[in-house]
Design an enzyme around this catalytic site. Structure first.
Site, mmCIF file in Angstrom:
data_model
loop_
_atom_site.group_PDB
_atom_site.id
_atom_site.type_symbol
_atom_site.label_atom_id
_atom_site.label_comp_id
_atom_site.label_asym_id
_atom_site.label_seq_id
_atom_site.Cartn_x
_atom_site.Cartn_y
_atom_site.Cartn_z
ATOM 1 N N SER A 87 0.794 -1.240 0.000
ATOM 2 C CA SER A 87 0.000 0.000 0.000
ATOM 3 C C SER A 87 0.817 1.276 0.000
ATOM 4 C CB SER A 87 -0.958 0.006 1.188
ATOM 5 O OG SER A 87 -2.101 -0.763 0.895
ATOM 6 N N LYS A 90 0.153 3.671 -2.769
ATOM 7 C CA LYS A 90 -0.943 4.640 -2.732
ATOM 8 C C LYS A 90 -0.441 6.081 -2.660
ATOM 9 C CE LYS A 90 -4.622 1.758 -0.720
ATOM 10 N NZ LYS A 90 -4.069 0.458 -0.312
ATOM 11 N N SER A 142 -5.938 3.144 4.301
ATOM 12 C CA SER A 142 -5.478 2.331 3.177
ATOM 13 C C SER A 142 -6.628 1.663 2.434
ATOM 14 C CB SER A 142 -4.494 1.267 3.673
ATOM 15 O OG SER A 142 -3.677 0.818 2.627
#
Length: 377
Positions: A87, A90, A142
């Site tokens: 993640s 991101k 997330s």
């Protein structure tokens, strides 16, 4: 326990100036002969000024400690090693899409977005979400569902991935390839500790990005006009002095990854770690402490470069086309578009070339295969 000294790389004088001599196993981040940010960052082992205080112990496969103000890389390990980012990818989604989307636009997520696997904020197919809400969910908890919904708002997955990869190229994050907007493992997807620090630094220059990653608790809309609270997954917020953000991640294939920034006495340090098998929080705190103590006291081992400069036409109408400036991997590359990169990058170049010696040390469904942001990390 500090890290062991294994070998040294020296800077030698040649006619016309100093040149860094990299050993044979140094790796380039792209087809260039010199890795982005400096030759020493091509090393697989730890690189640091030999006069520096011993680095804290870390079990991560790669890390970068950088001064966000000057761009100086203070220490690194396998900085350009390509790993699954989980993640932490991101941050690229946010950096690429924040300038492209109207944060006040209200959107209705698709069934695909609402049913994405892994960590999720819990979207439903109702037109109750602002883009602003989705960015906050993306960076705080997330939300894989929020990432897909943002991609849809941007014109679809294909366009969003093209925008993300174009932004990575513009920032000179050449180790980064985005195959998803949320970081769930996909063949060919990659990033590096260097790139995560580079992208995070670009994000921190954007006020909206800083607000999203630094928010501890926020309300998120639910059907029926209700709201519920979501809490930031970054365990150092409110616990480490000066912590700003940025993002942690975990999948079974990528293991633990994190990129974070903290500010003290007007100075900001960035730390990124990748492929950590256990809990990295205490180690990140130690790496940040080392970075604040080392800032301005050690010779840098490289630099976080600036983005590729915009091409400015210089020919008259009908004249021959002007040659576009080539993107370089040096510390002073293309500082024009970054408010955080400037004269400091030139100082890094001097520091790199002038060193006498360098030390090289060697909130919903979770699937077992793709769990993300494991809470005990």
């Amino acid at each position: 326990m500090g890290m062991k000294h294994v070998t040294a790389v020296s800077a030698i004088a040649l006619a016309g100036g100093l040149t860094l001599v990299a050993p044979g196993h140094a790796r380039a981040a792209s087809d260039d002969t010199t890795p982005i940010g400096g030759a020493l960052l091509g090393q697989r082992g730890v690189v640091v000024d030999p006069a520096a205080k011993a680095l804290p112990k870390t079990e991560s496969s790669a890390f970068v400690i950088a001064d966000a103000d000057t761009g100086q890389v203070l220490a690194a390990k396998d900085a350009h090693g390509r790993y699954l980012p989980a993640s932490t990818l991101k941050i690229l989604t946010a950096v690429a899409l924040i300038p492209r989307l109207n944060k006040n636009e209200t959107i209705k997520p698709s069934a695909e977005a609402c049913n994405v696997e892994g960590s999720a904020v819990g979207l439903t197919q109702n037109r109750i979400y602002k883009v602003d809400d989705l960015f906050r969910a993306l960076m705080m908890v997330s939300g894989n569902d929020a990432a897909v919904a943002l991609a849809e708002t941007n014109g679809g997955l294909k366009r969003t991935l093209a925008d993300m990869n174009a932004e990575a190229r513009r920032l000179q994050a050449r180790d980064t390839v985005a195959k998803t907007p949320n970081g769930l493992d996909q063949p060919g997807q990659s990033s590096s500790a260097y790139d995560l620090a580079l992208i995070a630094r670009a994000g921190l220059a954007n006020p909206d990005f800083r607000e999203y990653v630094s928010t501890k608790v926020a309300k998120f809309p639910a059907p029926g006009g209700e709201h519920y609270e979501m809490a930031n997954h970054n365990r150092l917020l409110g616990r480490y002095p000066g912590m700003i953000g940025v993002k942690n991640g975990w999948t079974t294939k990528a293991l633990g990854s994190f990129v974070g920034a903290a500010k003290r006495d007007g100075h900001t340090i960035i730390v990124s770690v990748m492929r950590h098998e256990g809990s990295f929080w205490e180690e990140v705190k130690d790496l940040l402490d080392w970075g604040f103590a080392a800032r301005g006291q050690v010779a840098p081992v490289g630099a976080l470069v600036g983005p590729v400069p915009k091409v400015k036409p210089t020919r008259p109408v009908g004249g021959p086309p002007a040659a576009a400036p080539a993107a370089t991997g040096g510390p002073a590359a293309a500082a024009e578009d970054s408010p955080l990169v400037g004269a400091g990058a030139l100082v890094v170049a001097v520091g790199l070339l002038g060193g006498a010696a360098w030390v090289v040390y060697g909130v919903r469904r979770r699937t077992r295969a793709q769990r993300d942001d494991q809470p005990d990390l």
